[in-house]
Design a protein around this motif. Sequence first.
Motif, PDB file in Angstrom:
ATOM      1  N   ARG A 306     128.281  63.438  59.253  1.00  0.00           N
ATOM      2  CA  ARG A 306     130.360  63.170  60.196  1.00  0.00           C
ATOM      3  C   ARG A 306     131.143  63.822  59.909  1.00  0.00           C
ATOM      4  O   ARG A 306     131.859  63.609  61.442  1.00  0.00           O
ATOM      5  N   ARG A 335     116.517  56.482  59.915  1.00  0.00           N
ATOM      6  CA  ARG A 335     117.111  55.610  58.572  1.00  0.00           C
ATOM      7  C   ARG A 335     117.121  57.238  57.683  1.00  0.00           C
ATOM      8  O   ARG A 335     118.246  57.317  56.660  1.00  0.00           O
ATOM      9  N   LEU A 338     120.866  58.335  57.911  1.00  0.00           N
ATOM     10  CA  LEU A 338     121.835  57.568  57.485  1.00  0.00           C
ATOM     11  C   LEU A 338     121.500  57.713  55.838  1.00  0.00           C
ATOM     12  O   LEU A 338     122.904  57.449  55.450  1.00  0.00           O
ATOM     13  N   LEU A 339     120.711  57.947  55.465  1.00  0.00           N
ATOM     14  CA  LEU A 339     120.594  57.355  53.844  1.00  0.00           C
ATOM     15  C   LEU A 339     121.384  59.207  53.730  1.00  0.00           C
ATOM     16  O   LEU A 339     122.287  59.204  52.494  1.00  0.00           O
ATOM     17  N   ARG A 342     125.170  59.255  53.657  1.00  0.00           N
ATOM     18  CA  ARG A 342     125.859  58.118  53.243  1.00  0.00           C
ATOM     19  C   ARG A 342     125.668  59.115  51.918  1.00  0.00           C
ATOM     20  O   ARG A 342     126.123  59.317  50.388  1.00  0.00           O
ATOM     21  N   GLY A 346     129.953  59.560  51.307  1.00  0.00           N
ATOM     22  CA  GLY A 346     129.712  57.825  51.196  1.00  0.00           C
ATOM     23  C   GLY A 346     129.391  57.525  52.417  1.00  0.00           C
ATOM     24  O   GLY A 346     128.489  57.198  53.384  1.00  0.00           O
ATOM     25  N   PRO A 347     129.330  55.667  52.042  1.00  0.00           N
ATOM     26  CA  PRO A 347     128.760  54.054  52.498  1.00  0.00           C
ATOM     27  C   PRO A 347     129.403  54.522  54.531  1.00  0.00           C
ATOM     28  O   PRO A 347     128.479  53.601  54.633  1.00  0.00           O
ATOM     29  N   GLN A 348     130.243  54.807  54.475  1.00  0.00           N
ATOM     30  CA  GLN A 348     131.061  54.766  55.540  1.00  0.00           C
ATOM     31  C   GLN A 348     131.098  56.073  56.234  1.00  0.00           C
ATOM     32  O   GLN A 348     131.515  56.136  57.387  1.00  0.00           O
ATOM     33  N   SER A 351     127.055  54.377  59.727  1.00  0.00           N
ATOM     34  CA  SER A 351     127.319  53.202  60.259  1.00  0.00           C
ATOM     35  C   SER A 351     125.127  53.366  60.327  1.00  0.00           C
ATOM     36  O   SER A 351     125.183  53.818  61.191  1.00  0.00           O
ATOM     37  N   LEU A 406     117.237  50.546  58.266  1.00  0.00           N
ATOM     38  CA  LEU A 406     117.036  50.419  57.135  1.00  0.00           C
ATOM     39  C   LEU A 406     115.499  49.645  56.175  1.00  0.00           C
ATOM     40  O   LEU A 406     115.283  50.009  55.678  1.00  0.00           O
TER      41      LEU A 406
END
Length: 455
Positions: A306, A335, A338-339, A342, A346-348, A351, A406
């Motif tokens: 990020r 995948r 992303l995981l 996060r 965190g979830p943001q 994406s 996902l």
Amino acid sequence: MSERVVISGGTVVTMDGGRSEYADGYVVVEDGRVSSVGSGPAPHVEGARVVDARGCVVTPGLVNTHHHLYQWVTRGLAVDATLFEWLTTLYPVWGCIDEESVSAAATAGLGWLAKTGCTTSMDHHYVFPADGGDLLAAEIEGARAVGLRFMPTRGSMDLGRSQGGLPPDHVVEEIDTILAATTDAVDRFHDASPDSMLRIGVAPCSPFSVTDTLLKEAAVLARDKGVRLHTHLAETMDEDAFCRERFGCGPVDYMESLGWLGSDVWFGHGIHLDDAAIASMAATGTGVAHCPSSNARLGAGIARVRDLRDAGVPVGLGVDGAASNEANSLLEEARHALLFARARGGPQALSVRDALEVATIGGARVLGWDDQIGSLEPGKQADVAVWRLDTLPHVDIVDPVAGLVLGDRPPLELLLVGGRPVVDRGVLVNVDEDALAHRSAAASRALLTRAGVTR
């Protein structure tokens, strides 16, 4: 010859500049390139193969920005080791590779990458035993056989254990040998044309296996030849400590002092980067190949994806060597990217569309190939993946991009590289999968026997 192909009725995720998506879209392929893409009924193209993509999501082909294909035949060793422990275990084995083991490994590895949606892969090959044969040519032939777009890099190591490096002395080369072989590789194989299927890069291995003299000379060579530069960097805290003890600075500062920051450079891993290092890379356009599965497998850490993206650092995905990522699946890297992002932020933090972007146009940018690949736009190379999302694991996932990123790896209906089918209804078109498996198993047995490793 490339076919004319009309892909119609699927969800088309273009990854173009506006990140256009069409819920009922089409892609038309002519002469190896995308001729049109849009929403609604597809135009009629005389003599074209028509692919019914209802129930599918259509994406650009995935781009792999960091790999070591020869490691396919040394998977499953040192599975609970740190990076340095893993390397010291495997260097003696890799010191026994030859043309057959590299050819078998590269063809099998690239074949499996294709089945996970990869249309372009780089490779970082840095082990060249004196009696090993023409190893770069062996893997280039493997890519040609499978049908993938390819950017092998001529890697190197000249800092052996007796000089304070990590690799044993018998797997390193003299600097003059390295520079001559690297020049020869570029002159023999590099194709800079718009339709290129093969480009070459220059890639000394890492700060703990390469002298500063080689790094400086490699940068001069690459820029003289107009090709890209790559190395491992900031993968572990051990490496950070090595740089600070030996050079008096962190890894990025060290590389900057040698002329190794720039828009023609990308680093493998880039996990342990502080804010200043990220700022330096962003200011110079230096990219990162993010390898989440390998990083986790070796317990190396989680890259600050990020923060890298927010700063403007080019970020792509890398499977990394199959001996530190036995799955060898590029879609799985999206995948995991992303995981893990996060899990860290965190979830943001990332994406589902960010993850697909890093796997496609992001990787193309890292390789300096984004003018030709990485998105579905008229005039670009027709590197296209068509994924089935109407089978049991995915059929009721509302967002098809979420289903792709996902969900479990979906069936690959079609994979085109330059408009040519490489995977069709889940089957490799140009090579026999069973033959690849048998050949790579035999090559692995022979290599481990030469290295004195008991299976």
